[in-house]
Design a protein around this motif. Structure first.
Motif, PDB file in Angstrom:
ATOM      1  N   ASP A 178       7.702  -5.020 -13.416  1.00 29.05           N
ATOM      2  CA  ASP A 178       6.272  -5.117 -13.702  1.00 29.05           C
ATOM      3  C   ASP A 178       5.500  -5.477 -12.445  1.00 29.05           C
ATOM      4  O   ASP A 178       5.834  -6.440 -11.739  1.00 29.05           O
ATOM      5  CB  ASP A 178       6.014  -6.182 -14.780  1.00 29.05           C
ATOM      6  N   GLY A 179       4.446  -4.682 -12.186  1.00 29.33           N
ATOM      7  CA  GLY A 179       3.593  -4.946 -11.035  1.00 29.33           C
ATOM      8  C   GLY A 179       4.183  -4.521  -9.715  1.00 29.33           C
ATOM      9  O   GLY A 179       3.569  -4.765  -8.666  1.00 29.33           O
ATOM     10  N   MET A 180       5.336  -3.862  -9.740  1.00 30.01           N
ATOM     11  CA  MET A 180       5.997  -3.449  -8.501  1.00 30.01           C
ATOM     12  C   MET A 180       6.105  -1.927  -8.453  1.00 30.01           C
ATOM     13  O   MET A 180       6.135  -1.255  -9.488  1.00 30.01           O
ATOM     14  CB  MET A 180       7.397  -4.070  -8.399  1.00 30.01           C
ATOM     15  N   GLU A 181       6.181  -1.411  -7.245  1.00 34.88           N
ATOM     16  CA  GLU A 181       6.386   0.021  -7.063  1.00 34.88           C
ATOM     17  C   GLU A 181       7.833   0.380  -7.396  1.00 34.88           C
ATOM     18  O   GLU A 181       8.764  -0.339  -7.027  1.00 34.88           O
ATOM     19  CB  GLU A 181       6.068   0.428  -5.617  1.00 34.88           C
ATOM     20  N   VAL A 201      14.342  -4.895  -1.522  1.00 33.38           N
ATOM     21  CA  VAL A 201      13.017  -5.504  -1.450  1.00 33.38           C
ATOM     22  C   VAL A 201      12.024  -4.571  -2.137  1.00 33.38           C
ATOM     23  O   VAL A 201      11.928  -3.386  -1.793  1.00 33.38           O
ATOM     24  CB  VAL A 201      12.598  -5.764   0.009  1.00 33.38           C
ATOM     25  N   MET A 202      11.278  -5.099  -3.115  1.00 33.07           N
ATOM     26  CA  MET A 202      10.272  -4.328  -3.843  1.00 33.07           C
ATOM     27  C   MET A 202       8.870  -4.773  -3.432  1.00 33.07           C
ATOM     28  O   MET A 202       8.634  -5.964  -3.186  1.00 33.07           O
ATOM     29  CB  MET A 202      10.443  -4.490  -5.357  1.00 33.07           C
ATOM     30  N   ARG A 203       7.957  -3.791  -3.383  1.00 32.52           N
ATOM     31  CA  ARG A 203       6.580  -4.071  -2.993  1.00 32.52           C
ATOM     32  C   ARG A 203       5.668  -4.037  -4.212  1.00 32.52           C
ATOM     33  O   ARG A 203       5.923  -3.326  -5.182  1.00 32.52           O
ATOM     34  CB  ARG A 203       6.097  -3.041  -1.972  1.00 32.52           C
ATOM     35  N   LYS A 204       4.575  -4.806  -4.131  1.00 30.04           N
ATOM     36  CA  LYS A 204       3.618  -4.850  -5.220  1.00 30.04           C
ATOM     37  C   LYS A 204       2.805  -3.564  -5.268  1.00 30.04           C
ATOM     38  O   LYS A 204       2.553  -2.935  -4.233  1.00 30.04           O
ATOM     39  CB  LYS A 204       2.675  -6.052  -5.054  1.00 30.04           C
ATOM     40  N   LYS A 205       2.413  -3.199  -6.482  1.00 28.62           N
ATOM     41  CA  LYS A 205       1.592  -2.005  -6.651  1.00 28.62           C
ATOM     42  C   LYS A 205       0.196  -2.272  -6.125  1.00 28.62           C
ATOM     43  O   LYS A 205      -0.391  -3.319  -6.360  1.00 28.62           O
ATOM     44  CB  LYS A 205       1.520  -1.608  -8.125  1.00 28.62           C
ATOM     45  N   SER A 206      -0.344  -1.277  -5.437  1.00 27.29           N
ATOM     46  CA  SER A 206      -1.697  -1.375  -4.915  1.00 27.29           C
ATOM     47  C   SER A 206      -2.581  -0.391  -5.651  1.00 27.29           C
ATOM     48  O   SER A 206      -2.207   0.776  -5.856  1.00 27.29           O
ATOM     49  CB  SER A 206      -1.704  -1.065  -3.412  1.00 27.29           C
ATOM     50  N   GLY A 207      -3.771  -0.859  -6.057  1.00 25.28           N
ATOM     51  CA  GLY A 207      -4.683   0.012  -6.784  1.00 25.28           C
ATOM     52  C   GLY A 207      -5.188   1.169  -5.945  1.00 25.28           C
ATOM     53  O   GLY A 207      -5.588   2.200  -6.455  1.00 25.28           O
ATOM     54  N   GLU A 208      -5.167   1.026  -4.647  1.00 26.45           N
ATOM     55  CA  GLU A 208      -5.663   2.057  -3.754  1.00 26.45           C
ATOM     56  C   GLU A 208      -4.585   3.063  -3.369  1.00 26.45           C
ATOM     57  O   GLU A 208      -4.878   4.085  -2.777  1.00 26.45           O
ATOM     58  CB  GLU A 208      -6.236   1.408  -2.479  1.00 26.45           C
ATOM     59  N   LYS A 209      -3.359   2.792  -3.714  1.00 24.54           N
ATOM     60  CA  LYS A 209      -2.284   3.698  -3.324  1.00 24.54           C
ATOM     61  C   LYS A 209      -2.344   4.970  -4.167  1.00 24.54           C
ATOM     62  O   LYS A 209      -2.601   4.932  -5.355  1.00 24.54           O
ATOM     63  CB  LYS A 209      -0.923   3.019  -3.493  1.00 24.54           C
ATOM     64  N   ILE A 210      -2.080   6.090  -3.492  1.00 19.88           N
ATOM     65  CA  ILE A 210      -2.051   7.386  -4.167  1.00 19.88           C
ATOM     66  C   ILE A 210      -0.594   7.813  -4.319  1.00 19.88           C
ATOM     67  O   ILE A 210       0.130   7.949  -3.329  1.00 19.88           O
ATOM     68  CB  ILE A 210      -2.851   8.447  -3.379  1.00 19.88           C
ATOM     69  N   GLY A 296       3.439   2.281 -17.745  1.00 20.97           N
ATOM     70  CA  GLY A 296       2.358   1.815 -18.599  1.00 20.97           C
ATOM     71  C   GLY A 296       1.079   1.474 -17.874  1.00 20.97           C
ATOM     72  O   GLY A 296       0.107   1.066 -18.525  1.00 20.97           O
ATOM     73  N   VAL A 297       1.027   1.644 -16.551  1.00 16.98           N
ATOM     74  CA  VAL A 297      -0.160   1.296 -15.767  1.00 16.98           C
ATOM     75  C   VAL A 297      -0.763   2.575 -15.212  1.00 16.98           C
ATOM     76  O   VAL A 297      -0.056   3.405 -14.620  1.00 16.98           O
ATOM     77  CB  VAL A 297       0.204   0.331 -14.614  1.00 16.98           C
ATOM     78  N   LYS A 298      -2.086   2.769 -15.399  1.00 18.00           N
ATOM     79  CA  LYS A 298      -2.761   3.940 -14.861  1.00 18.00           C
ATOM     80  C   LYS A 298      -2.850   3.840 -13.342  1.00 18.00           C
ATOM     81  O   LYS A 298      -3.221   2.786 -12.802  1.00 18.00           O
ATOM     82  CB  LYS A 298      -4.162   4.075 -15.459  1.00 18.00           C
TER      83      LYS A 298
END
Length: 450
Positions: A178-181, A201-210, A296-298
């Motif tokens: 959850d919340g990770m790429e 190592v997992m990175r957090k999801k960024s709203g600006e990432k395409i 589940g996240v747009k």
């Protein structure tokens, strides 16, 4: 003499400078470091098809039958040297790279050749792998889902982010949290050092990432069927391109935002300036899409579509031929007349059949009556023996042969004449019985048909 002394002094100075630079760089012929590199494949077999080269040097060190590369090298003090391990099948791209260090002279590596990977895939070899999932701040991620794509196998990380699962070379390892790429990995990194858990190592999801590949890709409202309908209805072929007969495909790429808006359209594959601009206008005029979602996240997602330009072929105009129409009308008239004739023939044949049947019945009755009358007349007549003898009528062919061989016809006796007359009397009776039998058969056939 002075010249000789000058040459000696110059030579001494040169030797002194060489020794000084060698001491500065830390290179000494007497100090060489021995290295031992052991290479195996994922199932622990020695990898013999490899060799080692030091960067900037031409020396090549090959592995022995045990997969071990042993060599000596002068390790400088002031700068570092790197060594590269290559497979014999690919001499340009190194499989492993490491730094030569006097403190670490024995190294172990896991390298799989293309033949090994192909064999593992064919045999569907599985390996038990372990890993630790953490954030960029080295904090363990608990409850992350680790699955083997396409197999239905999955597990979750524990309180320290550790997991263990059986993997193979045929399927990817997918890690979600959850919340990770999302991460997609092969089994190879886990097999490099099987004695320790591999750190992920997992990175957090960024709203600006395409994103370009997510769990649920964006979609035109109603699906691609309605997208094609939109293109067919709104595509206007430029007249200049039509005249020049320019056809092909323009590939467009755009970003579908979280709310479904279309942004950043661009031409990925060009065809012709006017056609490219038409494709651009079509993409800009599209309605909102259904946005992409991942876990589940747009999310924002990049998408590409092809737009085909093909000059429509006009349908051939069918001209009416009056001659053919007349011929067709005459054919239909002939067909109608044939049907009428067949119908009349059928009715006439039925009438004829009925007439024939009636005539057969009448004829049988008359024959029967005539036969009884003839019989009465024959009974009333008296046969006398004074009647002249009758000569048998023979066939012309038989008479000719009889005449040829001189055979004469014998005269019939009164008894033979009586027999012939009795046979003649019986013939009408036999004919009447035969006619009655035929009449009975026809009546039975009529009853069956009715």
């Amino acid at each position: 003499m002075k010249r000789i002394n000058l040459y000696i002094t110059v030579l001494l100075l040169h030797l002194y400078n060489v020794n000084a630079t060698a001491s500065i760089n830390g290179i000494n012929d007497d100090t060489k470091t021995k290295f031992k590199v052991e290479i195996k494949n994922s199932i622990g077999e020695p990898q013999t098809g490899v060799f080692l080269k030091v960067t900037g040097r031409s020396d090549v060190y090959k592995a022995d039958s045990c997969g071990i590369i042993s060599f000596e090298y002068e390790v400088p003090k002031n700068y570092k040297r790197t060594a590269n391990i290559y497979l014999n099948e690919d001499t340009k791209n190194p499989e492993k790279t490491f730094t030569l260090d006097k403190e670490n002279t024995e190294l172990d590596f896991c390298i799989d050749s293309k033949e090994d990977i192909l064999r593992f895939k064919q045999e569907n070899s599985t390996f038990n792998i372990e890993g630790i999932v953490t954030t960029e701040d080295s904090e363990p991620i608990t409850g992350a889902t680790v699955s083997i794509q396409g197999t239905g196998k999955y597990t979750s990380t524990d309180e320290i982010g550790l997991f263990s699962i059986d993997a193979d070379f045929n399927h990817y390892i997918i890690i979600r949290a959850d919340g990770m790429e999302n991460l997609s990995m092969t089994v190879s990194p886990f097999l490099i050092n099987q004695n320790e858990a591999y750190n992920i190592v997992m990175r957090k999801k960024s709203g600006e990432k395409i994103y370009s590949n997510v769990e649920k890709m964006p979609e035109y409202p109603g699906g691609m069927k309605y997208f094609k309908r939109y293109i067919d209805r709104n595509l206007k072929y430029p007249e200049e391109a039509k005249k020049n007969k320019i056809e092909g495909v323009v590939v467009m790429q755009f970003v579908v935002e979280k709310n479904g808006d279309i942004t950043s359209p661009r031409v990925v594959r060009r065809l012709e300036a006017s056609l490219d601009s038409v494709a651009m206008n079509l993409i800009k005029g599209m309605p909102r899409w259904n946005p992409a979602s991942d876990h589940g996240v747009k999310v924002r997602c990049k998408y590409s579509v092809p737009i085909a330009f093909k000059i429509p072929v006009p349908k051939p105009v069918v001209t009416k031929n009056p001659v053919k129409e007349i011929q067709a009308d005459s054919l239909t008239a002939i067909k109608d007349s044939i049907t009428i004739m067949t119908d009349s023939l059928i009715t006439d044949s039925i009438a004829k059949d009925s007439l024939l049947k009636d005539s057969i019945i009448i004829s049988t009755d008359t024959i029967a009556n005539d036969s009884t009358a003839i019989q009465k007349q024959l009974e009333n007549e008296k046969i006398t023996t004074d009647k002249p003898a009758k000569v048998k009528k023979r066939n012309a062919f038989i008479r000719f042969f009889r005449w040829l061989f001189g055979i004469k016809d014998k005269e019939e006796t009164p008894e033979e004449v009586k027999k012939e007359e009795i046979i003649e009397k019986d013939e009408p009776k036999q004919q009447a019985t035969e006619v009655k039998q035929e009449n009975n058969e026809t009546t039975t056939e009529q009853k069956k048909e009715l």
